[in-house]
Design an enzyme around this catalytic site. Structure first.
Site, PDB file in Angstrom:
ATOM      1  N   ASP A  55       0.732  -1.156  -0.413  1.00 18.56           N
ATOM      2  CA  ASP A  55       0.170  -0.146   0.007  1.00 18.56           C
ATOM      3  C   ASP A  55       1.096   1.326   0.233  1.00 18.56           C
ATOM      4  O   ASP A  55       1.683   1.253   0.582  1.00 18.56           O
ATOM      5  CB  ASP A  55      -0.855   0.117   1.001  1.00 18.56           C
ATOM      6  CG  ASP A  55      -1.523   1.068   1.368  1.00 18.56           C
ATOM      7  OD1 ASP A  55      -2.461   1.411   2.118  1.00 18.56           O
ATOM      8  OD2 ASP A  55      -1.683   2.243   0.257  1.00 18.56           O
ATOM      9  N   SER A 100      -1.324  14.301 -14.243  1.00 20.92           N
ATOM     10  CA  SER A 100      -2.095  14.112 -15.499  1.00 20.92           C
ATOM     11  C   SER A 100      -2.605  14.940 -16.081  1.00 20.92           C
ATOM     12  O   SER A 100      -2.249  16.533 -15.241  1.00 20.92           O
ATOM     13  CB  SER A 100      -3.529  13.486 -14.434  1.00 20.92           C
ATOM     14  OG  SER A 100      -5.366  14.037 -15.342  1.00 20.92           O
ATOM     15  N   TYR A 104      -9.025  15.005  -6.735  1.00 17.67           N
ATOM     16  CA  TYR A 104      -7.477  14.511  -7.731  1.00 17.67           C
ATOM     17  C   TYR A 104      -6.581  15.711  -8.155  1.00 17.67           C
ATOM     18  O   TYR A 104      -5.484  14.679  -7.952  1.00 17.67           O
ATOM     19  CB  TYR A 104      -9.098  13.615  -8.575  1.00 17.67           C
ATOM     20  CG  TYR A 104      -8.363  12.971 -10.036  1.00 17.67           C
ATOM     21  CD1 TYR A 104      -7.307  13.443 -11.138  1.00 17.67           C
ATOM     22  CD2 TYR A 104      -7.609  12.029  -9.700  1.00 17.67           C
ATOM     23  CE1 TYR A 104      -7.212  12.670 -11.592  1.00 17.67           C
ATOM     24  CE2 TYR A 104      -6.765  10.497 -10.394  1.00 17.67           C
ATOM     25  CZ  TYR A 104      -6.338  10.909 -11.906  1.00 17.67           C
ATOM     26  OH  TYR A 104      -4.734  10.861 -12.791  1.00 17.67           O
TER      27      TYR A 104
HETATM   28  N1  LIG Z   1      -6.843   6.410 -16.671  1.00 19.96           N
HETATM   29  C1  LIG Z   1      -6.283   8.200 -17.247  1.00 19.96           C
HETATM   30  O1  LIG Z   1      -6.664   8.418 -18.264  1.00 19.96           O
HETATM   31  C2  LIG Z   1      -5.702   8.170 -16.751  1.00 19.96           C
HETATM   32  C3  LIG Z   1      -5.071   8.028 -15.578  1.00 19.96           C
HETATM   33  N2  LIG Z   1      -3.652   9.101 -14.156  1.00 19.96           N
HETATM   34  C4  LIG Z   1      -3.074   8.097 -13.676  1.00 19.96           C
HETATM   35  O2  LIG Z   1      -1.967   7.043 -13.871  1.00 19.96           O
HETATM   36  C5  LIG Z   1      -1.876   6.407 -12.608  1.00 19.96           C
HETATM   37  C6  LIG Z   1      -1.944   4.656 -13.490  1.00 19.96           C
HETATM   38  O3  LIG Z   1      -4.052   4.991 -13.420  1.00 19.96           O
HETATM   39  P1  LIG Z   1      -4.937   3.418 -14.526  1.00 19.96           P
HETATM   40  O4  LIG Z   1      -3.590   2.858 -14.817  1.00 19.96           O
HETATM   41  O5  LIG Z   1      -5.727   5.047 -14.986  1.00 19.96           O
HETATM   42  O6  LIG Z   1      -5.054   3.292 -12.783  1.00 19.96           O
HETATM   43  P2  LIG Z   1      -6.240   1.774 -12.182  1.00 19.96           P
HETATM   44  O7  LIG Z   1      -7.113   1.947 -11.701  1.00 19.96           O
HETATM   45  O8  LIG Z   1      -6.698   1.235 -13.701  1.00 19.96           O
HETATM   46  O9  LIG Z   1      -5.256   1.070 -11.959  1.00 19.96           O
HETATM   47  C7  LIG Z   1      -4.413   1.886 -10.764  1.00 19.96           C
HETATM   48  C8  LIG Z   1      -3.548   0.548  -9.779  1.00 19.96           C
HETATM   49  O10 LIG Z   1      -2.921   1.664  -8.852  1.00 19.96           O
HETATM   50  C9  LIG Z   1      -3.724  -0.004  -7.230  1.00 19.96           C
HETATM   51  N3  LIG Z   1      -3.389   0.754  -6.589  1.00 19.96           N
HETATM   52  C10 LIG Z   1      -5.080   1.452  -5.581  1.00 19.96           C
HETATM   53  N4  LIG Z   1      -4.420   1.842  -4.391  1.00 19.96           N
HETATM   54  C11 LIG Z   1      -3.380   1.984  -4.647  1.00 19.96           C
HETATM   55  C12 LIG Z   1      -2.777   1.727  -3.441  1.00 19.96           C
HETATM   56  N5  LIG Z   1      -2.564   2.535  -2.351  1.00 19.96           N
HETATM   57  N6  LIG Z   1      -0.764   1.191  -3.001  1.00 19.96           N
HETATM   58  C13 LIG Z   1      -0.498   0.386  -4.466  1.00 19.96           C
HETATM   59  N7  LIG Z   1      -1.208   0.047  -5.578  1.00 19.96           N
HETATM   60  C14 LIG Z   1      -2.126   0.944  -5.557  1.00 19.96           C
HETATM   61  C15 LIG Z   1      -4.201  -0.320  -8.135  1.00 19.96           C
HETATM   62  O11 LIG Z   1      -4.786  -1.521  -7.477  1.00 19.96           O
HETATM   63  C16 LIG Z   1      -5.073  -0.895  -9.688  1.00 19.96           C
HETATM   64  O12 LIG Z   1      -4.082  -1.864  -9.882  1.00 19.96           O
HETATM   65  C17 LIG Z   1      -2.629   6.992 -11.762  1.00 19.96           C
HETATM   66  O13 LIG Z   1      -1.618   7.583 -10.402  1.00 19.96           O
HETATM   67  C18 LIG Z   1      -3.720   7.529 -12.557  1.00 19.96           C
HETATM   68  O14 LIG Z   1      -4.027   8.520 -11.503  1.00 19.96           O
HETATM   69  C19 LIG Z   1      -3.342  10.300 -15.301  1.00 19.96           C
HETATM   70  C20 LIG Z   1      -4.091  10.548 -16.198  1.00 19.96           C
HETATM   71  C21 LIG Z   1      -4.778   9.695 -16.952  1.00 19.96           C
HETATM   72  C1  LIG Z   2      -7.409  12.798 -17.355  1.00 25.20           C
HETATM   73  C2  LIG Z   2      -7.496  11.543 -16.645  1.00 25.20           C
HETATM   74  O1  LIG Z   2      -9.009  11.204 -16.815  1.00 25.20           O
HETATM   75  C3  LIG Z   2      -6.999  11.194 -15.336  1.00 25.20           C
HETATM   76  C4  LIG Z   2      -7.755  10.131 -14.818  1.00 25.20           C
HETATM   77  O2  LIG Z   2      -6.009  12.109 -14.781  1.00 25.20           O
END
Ligand SMILES: NC(=O)C1=CN([C@@H]2O[C@H](COP(=O)(O)OP(=O)(O)OC[C@H]3O[C@@H](n4cnc5c(N)ncnc54)[C@H](O)[C@@H]3O)[C@@H](O)[C@H]2O)C=CC1
Ligand SMILES: CC(=O)C(C)=O
Length: 256
Positions: A59, A139, A152
């Protein structure tokens, strides 16, 4: 022993895509995630494809656990070369209705979790004595905030500030610190955002998606400017002198 890349939140989504991409560049991958099911699966898939990988359940909001993660991954896989603070969460709510507990938890994971990752990685890099790369998940919402995403967006603006400050402090030790700022990446996190937003705004999901920025790929489709490619670039020799940057990735790429 190889050069190790620790990627948090690598159990799915962007983190998983980054794990596959950095494995291709020869890094041993520490697949760190809070999800006890997905992290071992990703590590297993990587090993089946001939890469060195190990799953770690952590975590990122727990500072001691993040320091233990670095110690264990280095012991298992080899010297630390890259730390990607990717793990994150989001929730959608009007600011006046946002729950204090939910706000605190999000900030503990996104902002403080990134803080702990920078601290743990930088301490290890200094001990090792030959620099390192730290890459943080900011982001688009940390460059242009979105309605209904106040906590966020605040966390992502904060991560950009952390990135710039750490970059200035750590440059003398050849440690670079950068951030990727994706637009819309179709992952479970984004799907949840769109669904809740469309409910709150009364839009159909299709209408909501129509309002989205250019969707970008997770890197497996190999679409240009995909996020995994940006992370790999920050780690490459050509980015050896790039630090403190937040790279906006929404189909195109521009520094902020
Ligand atoms: N999907 C999108 O459009 C965007 C995502 N992001 C950022 O990119 C990163 C990854 O996002 P996604 O892949 O979309 O998310 P996702 O939700 O698909 O994957 C996130 C992963 O992080 C893990 N996680 C969550 N809380 C945790 C914790 N406390 N400790 C350890 N692991 C933890 C989850 O289990 C999951 O496997 C995030 O920081 C998100 O804010 C930024 C801009 C756009
Ligand atoms: C830009 C956006 O969709 C996030 C999840 O950061």
């Amino acid at each position: 022993m190889s050069k190790t890349a620790i990627i948090t939140g690598a159990g799915q989504g962007i983190g998983e895509a980054a794990a596959y991409r950095l494995a291709q560049d020869g890094f041993a991958i520490a697949v760190a995630d809070i999800n006890e099911k997905t992290a071992p699966k990703v590590a297993q898939n990587l090993r089946e494809q001939g890469y060195q990988a190990q799953a770690y359940i952590v975590d990122v909001a727990d500072r001691d656990a993040v320091f233990d993660l670095v110690d264990q991954a280095v012991a298992d896989l080899g010297k630390l070369a890259v730390f990607v603070n990717n793990a994150g969460e989001a929730f959608i709510d009007p600011i006046i209705d946002s729950d204090p507990e939910q706000i605190s938890h999000l900030l503990d994971v996104n902002l403080k979790g990134t803080f702990w990752g920078i601290q743990a990685a930088a301490k290890r890099f200094k001990q090792q004595g030959n620099g390192g790369r730290i890459i943080n998940a900011a982001s688009l919402a940390g460059v242009e905030a979105s309605a209904l995403q106040s906590a966020y967006s605040a966390s992502k603006f904060g991560i950009r500030g952390l990135t710039q400050s750490a970059a200035k402090e750590l440059a003398a030790d050849q440690i670079t610190v950068n951030a990727y700022n994706p637009g819309i990446v179709r992952t479970p996190l984004r799907d949840a955002i769109d669904e809740k937003t469309s409910k709150l705004k009364g839009l159909s999901v299709a209408e909501q998606q129509a309002n989205c920025l250019t969707e970008i790929g997770l890197g497996r489709e190999g679409v240009p400017a995909d996020v995994a490619e940006v992370i790999a670039w920050f780690v490459s020799p050509s980015a050896a002198y790039i630090t403190g940057q937040s790279l906006l990735v929404d189909g195109g790429m521009k520094f902020h």
